[in-house]
Design a protein around this motif. Structure first.
Motif: not given
Length: 362
Positions: A287-293
């Motif tokens: 949710x906080x990092x749509x591009x992944x983390x």
């Protein structure tokens, strides 16, 4: 599992989301809820956490087709959606207008849209109970929104009331309608909602997870079995990677999406700048990092070691590289089953209670 229609959803005031229930299921009485047969129901004192509540059904309307809760913002339409008036407004095609809505729909995460969809359901049931015409529901007048909040105050937690209000506001944004609400009055009513929130909507403070607590839970699990191996590996990974449970579990059995959820193939071993061996987990989307983390942990001493727990899980369950990381073997055919959030929490709760840790999970 087939996705349940929003028209047979109930609102759980403690989960703060729409909860799918099978048609024909029995429901307990006494829980706070808005219905079409009464304008306001005062919550019964002593309502227990998790008490089921009656089904909320809006009056049938072609403007509100049956759909999953997360799709309500877009598919439930006001009668005057995205009006084009005035000589200075270019007249756009229906395809252009649909493109605007589709683009705006990506402004909220799926989990947020589910919560907002639940709020929209409550809003329309409220409007039905007051015989509010469809044309007056959006754009909503300030007095209607104030009445809506007044009816929610004392029935739901302040967080739920705020989320439901934001759901109605998001619905206006989705369909290009003016949101002309008196902010001061809304702020005052939200403060009242916090003051009047029923005790049953609040959880007691929970004990924090610690290494010793995890060790106590470990003693109540049989990590030689597929489910417990997956659950304990998930617990130690989320703890030492300081990650959210929802980032390593699946919402429901049929919800796995390789583009969103972590797989065994997203795990790799690396060496950090200090020369220490770490295990890295690539979360495809959060949710906080749509591009992944990426999150990671290193080997630990003692029974809570996440490296040993993960190795044990992989050895017992043998998940495929493209399957959910914490899938476990189940049933007579020994098939892989994704570890859902509810299964994870239920298993932990049983182990915590067996260890005498009743205040960990409530």
């Amino acid at each position: 599992m087939r996705e349940t229609s929003v028209l047979c959803y109930v609102i759980n005031i403690h989960a703060q989301v729409a909860v799918p229930m099978p048609m024909g299921a029995g429901f307990g009485a006494g829980a706070p809820v808005l219905t079409r047969t009464c304008t306001r129901v005062v919550p019964t004192p002593g309502t227990r956490m998790g008490t089921p509540v009656p089904v909320l059904l809006p009056i049938p309307s072609p403007l509100r087709p049956s759909c999953p809760a997360r799709n309500c913002l877009q598919q439930w339409r006001p009668p005057n959606s995205r009006p084009q008036h005035g000589t200075q407004v270019p007249i756009l095609s229906s395809d252009d207008l649909s493109c605007i809505e589709h683009t705006i729909s990506h402004a909220w995460a799926d989990s947020t849209k589910e919560t907002y969809g639940s709020g929209l359901l409550v809003y329309h049931v409220f409007c039905d109970s007051k015989s509010i015409p469809e044309a007056q529901r959006a754009p909503a007048s300030s007095i209607l929104i104030s009445s809506f909040l007044t009816n929610l105050a004392g029935l739901y937690s302040s967080t739920t009331v705020t989320n439901y209000l934001q759901g109605v506001r998001a619905w206006h944004i989705m369909h290009g309608l003016e949101w002309a609400i008196k902010d001061d009055e809304v702020i005052a009513l939200l403060k009242v909602a916090a003051t009047l929130a029923p005790p049953s909507s609040k959880r007691k403070p929970r004990e924090p997870y610690t290494v010793d607590l995890i060790a106590s839970i470990r003693r109540q699990l049989d990590i030689s079995t597929p489910l417990h191996a997956a659950v304990f590996a998930c617990l130690t990974t989320t703890f030492y990677a300081t990650a959210r449970v929802g980032e390593f579990t699946i919402p429901c059995l049929d919800a796995f999406d390789a583009a969103k959820h972590i797989k065994l193939g997203d795990v790799r071993h690396e060496v950090d700048k200090q020369g220490r061996r770490i295990t890295n987990f690539h979360l495809p989307k959060t949710k906080a990092a749509p591009q992944g983390e990426d999150v990671n942990w290193a080997k630990q001493d003692g029974p809570s070691d996440p490296e040993h727990a993960l190795s044990n899980h992989i050895s017992i369950n043998s998940p495929a590289l493209d399957s959910p990381l914490f899938a476990y073997r189940d049933g007579p055919k020994n098939l892989l089953k994704p570890l859902t959030r509810s299964k994870f929490l239920t298993t932990l709760s049983l182990a915590a209670r067996a260890a005498g840790l009743c205040d960990v999970l409530q």
